[in-house]
Design a protein around this motif. Structure first.
Motif, short mmCIF file in Angstrom:
data_model
loop_
_atom_site.label_atom_id
_atom_site.label_comp_id
_atom_site.label_asym_id
_atom_site.label_seq_id
_atom_site.Cartn_x
_atom_site.Cartn_y
_atom_site.Cartn_z
N ILE A 47 9.35 7.31 -75.61
CA ILE A 47 9.41 7.98 -74.30
C ILE A 47 9.13 9.47 -74.45
O ILE A 47 8.39 10.06 -73.67
CB ILE A 47 10.79 7.77 -73.64
CG1 ILE A 47 11.08 6.29 -73.43
CG2 ILE A 47 10.87 8.51 -72.30
CD1 ILE A 47 12.49 5.98 -72.94
N ASP A 48 9.73 10.08 -75.48
CA ASP A 48 9.62 11.53 -75.65
C ASP A 48 8.17 11.96 -75.90
O ASP A 48 7.77 13.07 -75.55
CB ASP A 48 10.51 11.97 -76.82
CG ASP A 48 10.86 13.44 -76.75
OD1 ASP A 48 10.79 14.03 -75.64
OD2 ASP A 48 11.23 14.02 -77.78
N ASP A 49 7.38 11.08 -76.51
CA ASP A 49 5.98 11.41 -76.80
C ASP A 49 5.05 11.16 -75.61
O ASP A 49 3.84 11.38 -75.69
CB ASP A 49 5.47 10.58 -77.99
CG ASP A 49 6.08 11.06 -79.31
OD1 ASP A 49 6.57 12.20 -79.36
OD2 ASP A 49 6.07 10.27 -80.28
N SER A 50 5.63 10.71 -74.49
CA SER A 50 4.81 10.38 -73.31
C SER A 50 4.87 11.50 -72.28
O SER A 50 5.34 12.60 -72.55
CB SER A 50 5.27 9.05 -72.72
OG SER A 50 6.62 9.15 -72.29
N SER A 51 4.43 11.17 -71.07
CA SER A 51 4.38 12.15 -69.98
C SER A 51 5.39 11.79 -68.90
O SER A 51 6.14 10.82 -69.03
CB SER A 51 2.98 12.18 -69.39
OG SER A 51 2.71 10.95 -68.74
N PHE A 52 5.38 12.54 -67.80
CA PHE A 52 6.29 12.28 -66.69
C PHE A 52 6.02 10.92 -66.04
O PHE A 52 6.89 10.39 -65.36
CB PHE A 52 6.18 13.40 -65.66
CG PHE A 52 7.03 14.60 -66.00
CD1 PHE A 52 8.27 14.79 -65.41
CD2 PHE A 52 6.58 15.53 -66.93
CE1 PHE A 52 9.05 15.89 -65.73
CE2 PHE A 52 7.35 16.63 -67.25
CZ PHE A 52 8.60 16.82 -66.66
N ASP A 53 4.84 10.37 -66.28
CA ASP A 53 4.53 9.04 -65.72
C ASP A 53 5.44 7.96 -66.31
O ASP A 53 5.58 6.88 -65.73
CB ASP A 53 3.07 8.66 -66.01
CG ASP A 53 2.11 9.48 -65.16
OD1 ASP A 53 2.51 9.92 -64.06
OD2 ASP A 53 0.96 9.69 -65.59
N ALA A 54 6.07 8.25 -67.45
CA ALA A 54 6.96 7.27 -68.09
C ALA A 54 8.26 7.11 -67.31
O ALA A 54 8.99 6.12 -67.50
CB ALA A 54 7.27 7.70 -69.52
N ILE A 55 8.56 8.07 -66.42
CA ILE A 55 9.80 8.01 -65.66
C ILE A 55 9.58 7.16 -64.42
O ILE A 55 9.13 7.62 -63.37
CB ILE A 55 10.27 9.43 -65.27
CG1 ILE A 55 10.46 10.29 -66.52
CG2 ILE A 55 11.59 9.36 -64.49
CD1 ILE A 55 10.79 11.75 -66.24
#
Length: 322
Positions: free
Chosen positions: A55-63
């Motif tokens: 999750i930490d390596d992704s963007s706000f789209d992961a939320i």
């Protein structure tokens, strides 16, 4: 502010936004307790993102909704492992509300015009209708006896502070944050109530949202402690200090009263239960719930109803009138 910088982890971006959010809460004149509540929730969410590398390596789209549900599952397990108890639905509802406000703030303030599309209605938790706990009379007497004996033994400012704050919560329904803000200038002149003949003293209280209220307090219960502070404090200075002579904060009070509860084996913690006891005692004496609402300084009477404990004797008295 930019939503997420190049090569910036999601947790770092959220942390940057949380600092900005915290400042905005202060500018909006939110009280200390509210800000602490909001930031605890936001920081817990950032912690979850930080420890999950994918999750930490992704963007706000992961939320998204699934991610939020996974977060609350993690919160459940973490709390269960730490306390052996399940996380209350009311806590989850509080966290959900605050995260929604936090994400709405990011929506409004990011220069990239990013928008969250979270369907919060899909994240459901049942509201609890559990009666609030309170001190029964024998436990109140145990606490008062402890404080009186401590005063006789110590005779110092800290002992007087413990006794005074407990009595102001018990006989005046003050919150911990309200107690920490007290000054001698907020106490008026004692007077005799016309109907009851009881000697009362008016106390101006700085409630939530900086609103001022004036409540009557039974004078005889607090006169010893009040006179001590009148001899030792000026009208303008903060009335209560910690054991180490720092300005008293509500977390200090919670800790002090939790320690006393443990010493007395009462199984009751914190100071807020004393405020609940104030409401329960008024209810037990037959005081109308709307008057209790005014004394408790609740905006919504539904909150007052939760605070007033069900009493077997009061229920029996009520149905006896049928």
């Amino acid at each position: 502010m930019k939503l997420q910088n190049k090569d910036e982890s999601l947790s770092s971006a959220l942390l940057r936004w949380s600092i900005d959010f915290n400042e905005n809460l202060t500018l909006d004149r939110k009280d200390e307790k509210t800000i602490e509540n909001y930031m605890n929730v936001v920081n817990k969410f950032i912690e979850y993102v930080n420890i999950n590398k994918f999750i930490d390596d992704s963007s706000f789209d992961a939320i998204d909704v699934k991610m939020i549900k996974r977060y609350f599952m993690w919160r459940d397990n973490e709390y269960l492992n730490k306390t052996g108890k399940e996380l209350k639905a009311s806590t989850k509802l509080n966290d959900k509300k605050i995260l929604n406000i936090f994400f709405e703030y990011i929506d409004d303030e990011n220069i990239d015009k990013y928008e969250f599309h979270l369907k919060w209605k899909k994240i459901k938790y049942k509201k609890e209708s559990i009666e609030k706990d309170y001190f029964k009379p024998d436990l109140v007497h145990s606490f008062l006896d402890y404080l009186e004996n401590n005063l006789k033994k110590e005779r110092n400012e800290f002992a007087y502070m413990l006794s005074f704050t407990f009595k102001l919560a018990l006989y005046g329904g003050l919150r911990a944050s309200e107690l920490c803000d007290l000054q001698l200038k907020y106490f008026g002149k004692p007077y005799i109530a016309k109907d009851s003949g009881t000697k009362l003293i008016p106390l101006t209280i700085k409630g939530k949202g900086k609103t001022l209220y004036t409540n009557p307090i039974p004078y005889e219960y607090i006169k010893n402690e009040l006179n001590y502070f009148k001899r030792n404090k000026s009208l303008e200075e903060k009335l209560f200090l910690t054991k180490t002579k720092l300005p008293l904060k509500r977390t200090n009070l919670y800790g002090y009263f939790e320690k006393i509860s443990n010493e007395l084996n009462l199984g009751k913690k914190g100071i807020h239960i004393i405020r609940r006891t104030f409401a329960s005692n008024l209810s037990e004496m037959g005081v109308d719930v709307r008057n209790i609402q005014l004394l408790m300084r609740h905006k919504d009477i539904k909150t007052t109803i939760i605070y007033t404990a069900r009493s077997q004797s009061r229920m029996e008295e009520a149905v006896s009138k049928l």
